[in-house]
Design a protein around this motif. Structure first.
Motif, short mmCIF file in Angstrom:
data_model
loop_
_atom_site.label_atom_id
_atom_site.label_comp_id
_atom_site.label_asym_id
_atom_site.label_seq_id
_atom_site.Cartn_x
_atom_site.Cartn_y
_atom_site.Cartn_z
N SER A 147 0.81 -1.22 0.00
CA SER A 147 0.00 0.00 0.00
C SER A 147 0.84 1.26 0.00
O SER A 147 0.41 2.30 -0.50
CB SER A 147 -0.94 0.00 1.21
OG SER A 147 -1.91 -1.02 1.08
N VAL A 170 -7.59 -7.63 -5.79
CA VAL A 170 -8.06 -6.41 -5.12
C VAL A 170 -9.58 -6.40 -5.08
O VAL A 170 -10.24 -6.66 -6.09
CB VAL A 170 -7.57 -5.14 -5.85
CG1 VAL A 170 -7.96 -3.89 -5.08
CG2 VAL A 170 -6.06 -5.19 -6.08
N PHE A 197 -2.21 0.19 -8.18
CA PHE A 197 -2.67 -0.07 -6.81
C PHE A 197 -1.52 -0.06 -5.80
O PHE A 197 -1.73 0.27 -4.63
CB PHE A 197 -3.42 -1.40 -6.74
CG PHE A 197 -4.81 -1.33 -7.31
CD1 PHE A 197 -5.86 -0.86 -6.55
CD2 PHE A 197 -5.05 -1.68 -8.63
CE1 PHE A 197 -7.14 -0.77 -7.07
CE2 PHE A 197 -6.32 -1.60 -9.17
CZ PHE A 197 -7.38 -1.14 -8.39
N SER A 200 -0.94 3.07 -3.48
CA SER A 200 -2.16 3.88 -3.49
C SER A 200 -2.74 4.07 -2.10
O SER A 200 -3.78 4.72 -1.94
CB SER A 200 -3.21 3.26 -4.42
OG SER A 200 -3.63 2.00 -3.93
N LEU A 204 -7.85 3.17 -3.43
CA LEU A 204 -8.48 2.68 -4.66
C LEU A 204 -9.11 1.30 -4.50
O LEU A 204 -9.95 0.91 -5.31
CB LEU A 204 -7.45 2.63 -5.80
CG LEU A 204 -6.77 3.95 -6.16
CD1 LEU A 204 -5.76 3.74 -7.28
CD2 LEU A 204 -7.80 4.99 -6.57
N GLY A 205 -8.71 0.55 -3.50
CA GLY A 205 -9.22 -0.80 -3.31
C GLY A 205 -8.51 -1.46 -2.14
O GLY A 205 -7.58 -0.89 -1.56
N ILE A 207 -6.31 -4.64 -1.11
CA ILE A 207 -5.48 -5.73 -1.62
C ILE A 207 -5.67 -6.96 -0.74
O ILE A 207 -5.50 -6.90 0.48
CB ILE A 207 -4.00 -5.32 -1.66
CG1 ILE A 207 -3.81 -4.15 -2.64
CG2 ILE A 207 -3.12 -6.50 -2.06
CD1 ILE A 207 -2.43 -3.54 -2.59
#
Length: 463
Positions: A147, A170, A197, A200, A204-205, A207
């Protein structure tokens, strides 16, 4: 959906033991290791153990319009994992399995809650090596490394986390599962969503799995230490080492303040002398005669740059003792107060200027600033020390922190080399990448997280 209904839905989906609401418990998950970054009070802490649990959490929070802050072990130094008021902190530490090690293809599939050091030790049994090694590698998790795109001491030769990742799994804002990347050595199909990603910061999401490339286990390292009575001479040595095309597996630098702190803490003398202003530490893991030749060339360069001492050894225990001085600096500085670590990168030819700039800032604010860093890639960690309980010194430390970022940018550098932007450098990110860069960031965020529920406020604001 109200908060009570959301908590009920989460407990039904994940089990009562996976949804924590006791304020004493949730407070312990509310922030990372960066004292400057603001944090809020989470509504709940959720600890899923499978992808379905993550999906259920994301969908329930989306329905309730409640933000989600993904989190690993909390070892970060930018506030990227800090809670905001009323959020759900999504803790990924129960995703703690190494799913596959494939020696034939030199890759592994790993969950985000696996501790970096545990993973390195596991693949070592197969004669393989996972290079990213942040300073907190004995307790930070792979997910946190992904991350923030973490680095470490070996970056000069092996790169940062993104250089070791082949693909990701993700969970997106609508609860669907995206699989990016590949298991092959090469592959250029479509956009590189994997790298999008990584780094990020959970904006965004979420993992849930990573496929990473491994390397053959390196040879036992040989180690070199060199002392300089002038910081600029040490900087010139780094420049010449790079110019000669040498790529040691590790090249670290310590300024006078960090040298003295380490010597005092270890109750030892590194042999550098009272006038030493900079210490260069190098290792080569090329093995045998190749490593000895590589360090011999580096030693000659250091001597040509007027090192006051230069010493190389292939004795493992001696090498560990020398490297210990570098690794204990932050712990050693705790004897003088609370530390606040900055993270900047500058061109390798300007490392000395950054160190001298930090010395000037130290004099201006009246606080100890010790600089250590990865000389091989220009990533420096100036660490500011201030008295616990002193709001006045804390404010001076905050000023020093920002002044260091200003110096780094003025030298053609960047505001972060491996810790990330988080919640403490948002305005500095805009200064570095400019309004068009921020606009593109916002457009990407809007496309993947249209309700702005994934870690809102980390890296940049949507306003």
């Amino acid at each position: 959906m109200g908060n009570d209904a959301l908590l009920t839905k989460l407990r039904e989906a994940l089990g009562k033991d996976a949804v924590l609401t006791d304020t004493d418990v949730t407070e312990s998950y509310s922030r990372d290791m960066m004292p400057l970054a603001p944090s809020g009070r989470p509504l709940a802490v959720v600890l899923p153990s499978d992808v379905e649990g993550v999906q259920a959490t994301v969908r329930a929070c989306a329905e309730a319009k409640v933000p989600i802050v993904p989190r690993g072990a909390g070892s970060g130094l930018s506030g990227a994992a800090n809670a905001i008021d009323g959020c759900v902190v999504l803790v990924m530490t129960r995703f703690d399995r190494i799913l596959e090690v494939d020696p034939g293809n030199r890759l592994a599939v790993v969950q985000p809650g696996v501790v970096n050091l545990d993973f390195r030790n596991a693949v070592e049994k197969h004669g393989l090596f996972y290079p990213p090694d942040p300073s907190s590698y004995d307790w930070c998790t792979i997910g946190g490394n992904l991350s923030t795109n973490a680095g470490g001491l070996c970056c000069v030769k092996y790169g940062v986390t993104t250089d070791a990742v082949l693909g990701l799994e993700v969970v997106l804002a609508d609860g669907s599962v995206l699989k990016t990347g590949r298991r092959t050595v090469k592959g250029v199909a479509g956009y590189d969503l994997t790298k999008l990603f990584i780094g990020s910061e959970g904006t965004l999401g979420v993992i849930t799995q990573a496929t990473v490339a491994l390397r053959p286990l390196p040879q036992a390292p040989a180690t070199l230490v060199a002392g300089f009575d002038d910081t600029e001479k040490a900087g010139e040595a780094v420049t010449r080492i790079v110019r000669e095309g040498l790529v040691p597996s590790l090249m670290e630098i310590m300024d006078a303040s960090s040298i003295k702190a380490a010597e005092h803490y270890l109750n030892t003398d590194l042999g550098t002398g009272d006038e030493c202003q900079a210490l260069l530490l190098c290792q080569s893991d090329s093995g045998g005669e190749v490593a000895r030749r590589e360090l011999a060339v580096i030693e000659q360069i250091c001597n040509d740059c007027e090192a006051t001492m230069a010493y190389a050894t292939d004795d493992l225990e001696e090498g560990r003792m020398l490297m210990q001085a570098r690794r204990v600096v932050l712990t050693a500085l705790e004897e003088y107060g609370i530390w606040l670590t900055d993270d900047v990168s500058v061109p390798r030819t300007r490392i000395a200027e950054l160190i001298l700039g930090c010395q000037r800032i130290s004099d201006e604010v009246g606080l100890r600033i010790a600089v250590v860093g990865h000389a091989g890639d220009g990533n420096m960690h100036p660490t500011i020390v201030y008295a616990p309980g002193s709001e006045e010194e804390f404010q001076r430390a905050r000023k020093a922190f920002d002044d260091i970022l200003e110096v780094a940018l003025s030298l053609g550098g960047t505001i972060t080399g491996e810790h990330g932007v988080g919640r403490i450098k948002r305005e500095w990110l805009e200064r570095e990448i400019g309004p068009v860069g921020i606009r593109v960031h916002r457009q990407l965020k809007q496309a993947l997280d249209p309700e702005n529920l994934f870690n809102p406020g980390s890296m940049f604001s949507m306003a």
